[in-house]
Design an enzyme around this catalytic site. Structure first.
Site, PDB file in Angstrom:
ATOM      1  N   ALA A  37       0.865  -1.192   0.000  1.00  0.00           N
ATOM      2  CA  ALA A  37       0.000   0.000   0.000  1.00  0.00           C
ATOM      3  C   ALA A  37       0.902   1.243   0.000  1.00  0.00           C
ATOM      4  CB  ALA A  37      -0.966  -0.016   1.184  1.00  0.00           C
ATOM      5  N   LEU A  38       1.828   1.251  -0.928  1.00  0.00           N
ATOM      6  CA  LEU A  38       2.893   2.258  -0.925  1.00  0.00           C
ATOM      7  C   LEU A  38       2.337   3.658  -1.156  1.00  0.00           C
ATOM      8  CD1 LEU A  38       5.680   0.368  -2.961  1.00  0.00           C
ATOM      9  CD2 LEU A  38       5.182   0.298  -0.498  1.00  0.00           C
ATOM     10  N   HIS A  42       6.638   5.978   1.532  1.00  0.00           N
ATOM     11  CA  HIS A  42       7.434   4.871   0.984  1.00  0.00           C
ATOM     12  C   HIS A  42       8.280   5.352  -0.193  1.00  0.00           C
ATOM     13  CE1 HIS A  42       4.081   2.359   2.808  1.00  0.00           C
ATOM     14  NE2 HIS A  42       5.156   1.855   3.354  1.00  0.00           N
ATOM     15  N   GLN A 162      10.331   1.449  16.231  1.00  0.00           N
ATOM     16  CA  GLN A 162      10.725   0.328  15.360  1.00  0.00           C
ATOM     17  C   GLN A 162      12.153   0.539  14.848  1.00  0.00           C
ATOM     18  OE1 GLN A 162       8.148  -1.487  12.176  1.00  0.00           O
ATOM     19  NE2 GLN A 162       9.260  -0.090  10.848  1.00  0.00           N
ATOM     20  N   THR A 193       2.201  10.592   6.603  1.00  0.00           N
ATOM     21  CA  THR A 193       1.662   9.601   5.665  1.00  0.00           C
ATOM     22  C   THR A 193       1.742   8.212   6.305  1.00  0.00           C
ATOM     23  OG1 THR A 193       3.799   9.354   4.569  1.00  0.00           O
ATOM     24  CG2 THR A 193       2.248  10.901   3.576  1.00  0.00           C
ATOM     25  N   SER A 195      -0.153   4.032   5.547  1.00  0.00           N
ATOM     26  CA  SER A 195      -1.126   3.234   4.788  1.00  0.00           C
ATOM     27  C   SER A 195      -2.472   3.226   5.503  1.00  0.00           C
ATOM     28  CB  SER A 195      -0.614   1.804   4.625  1.00  0.00           C
ATOM     29  OG  SER A 195       0.648   1.832   4.006  1.00  0.00           O
TER      30      SER A 195
END
Ligand code: PAF
Length: 303
Positions: A37-38, A42, A162, A193, A195
């Site tokens: 779902a770029l 991304h 992460q 941004t 997904s």
């Protein structure tokens, strides 16, 4: 600027395909792990990967919605999927190979019994609100590193905890992979941004905008110290009644422990909140200056 691709990327859906594609790639090989779902964020990761790969090197993008990092009540089944569009973006950005395995290909023995323990940093903040999340993330990232054998891997600052955990894993496990981070990309209204932004109704999106507003308000108080940063961010979040805040905290970027009230130097202001049914995370870097309170020994975290 990286030249446009002369051909579409190789699409590898099996380990064997990936190994064959990897054997033909020129170094440095740069991996961008994604769940597909770029979006524009991304694209920034892939462009940064292209820049570090240089004209000679190669970019691999992995697209895999990792079941290990979703709890049963989460959105694994409805997570957005758009492989054709993702491949088009990869082709336009000069990516050499896309690895898009099925869950059975990634985990041929079913759910793995041996997984990566994320340690104390994996138990706080996102780790506290999403138990098992970082174990799932680090386990799949380690597998992707073994399968794609990158020299360099690229992650976004948006998922700061992460990123810190991946760096820690690389260092603690002597993986010998350079980790590059890329600044968060924001839409024109300030929302980072993601997904998952596609889940937001217009009303929920308006509520969600309190998150970047809060981070901005907190960041503007950095010269007054951690407590002032936290108070300003919390004030904005509380003023948006539609938003359910999980946490807002000022943390050490390397350990994700809350910084003390007198802390000076770089820190991260992090927040997680749910707008409508969509849980979002975001953060900004803050450069804290000097003590900000007179004798309130309280950590700069608020749950
Ligand atoms: O950030 C993500 O999209 C995922 O957590 C990652 C790193 C691809 C692992 O599944």
């Amino acid at each position: 600027m990286r030249p446009p691709a002369t051909s579409a990327p190789v699409l590898a859906t099996t380990r064997r395909d990936l190994a064959a594609a990897r054997a033909g790639l020129a170094a440095p090989v740069v991996l961008v792990p994604t769940m597909g779902a770029l979006h524009a964020g991304h694209r920034a990761l892939i462009r940064a990967a292209g820049t570090v790969a240089g004209r000679a090197g190669s970019v691999i993008v992995s697209i895999f919605i990792n079941p290990l990092q979703f709890r049963p009540a989460e959105d694994l089944d409805r997570y957005p999927r758009s492989l054709d569009d993702d491949l088009a973006m990869c082709a336009a950005e000069g990516v050499r190979a896309v690895f898009a395995p099925t869950a059975a290909e990634m985990y041929p023995g079913g759910r793995p019994e041996v997984t990566v323990d994320p340690g104390p940093m994996g138990q706080v903040l996102e780790g506290e609100f999403r138990p098992g999340f970082f174990r799932g993330v680090l386990t799949v990232v380690l597998k992707l590193f073994h399968l794609a054998r990158p020299d360099i891997a690229v992650f976004g600052d948006k998922d700061a905890q992460q990123l810190a955990l991946v760096r820690r894993m690389v260092s603690d496990m002597d993986l010998g992979i350079t980790i590059k981070s890329v600044p968060t990309v924001r839409d024109a209204d300030g929302l980072a941004t993601s997904s998952r932004n596609s889940y937001l109704t217009p009303g929920a999106r308006a509520q969600a905008l309190a998150i970047p507003r809060a981070l901005h308000a907190g960041g503007a108080r950095a010269a007054e110290g951690a407590q002032a940063v936290l108070a300003a961010a919390r004030h904005v979040l509380l003023a948006e009644p539609g938003l359910a805040t999980d946490y807002v905290a000022v943390v050490d970027p390397a350990t994700f422990t809350p910084v003390g009230p007198g802390h000076a130097g770089p820190a991260l202001l992090v927040a997680a909140a749910t707008a409508g049914t969509t849980r979002l995370i975001d953060n900004v870097s803050v450069m804290l200056a000097g003590p900000d309170t007179e004798g309130h020994p309280r950590d700069a975290a608020d749950h």
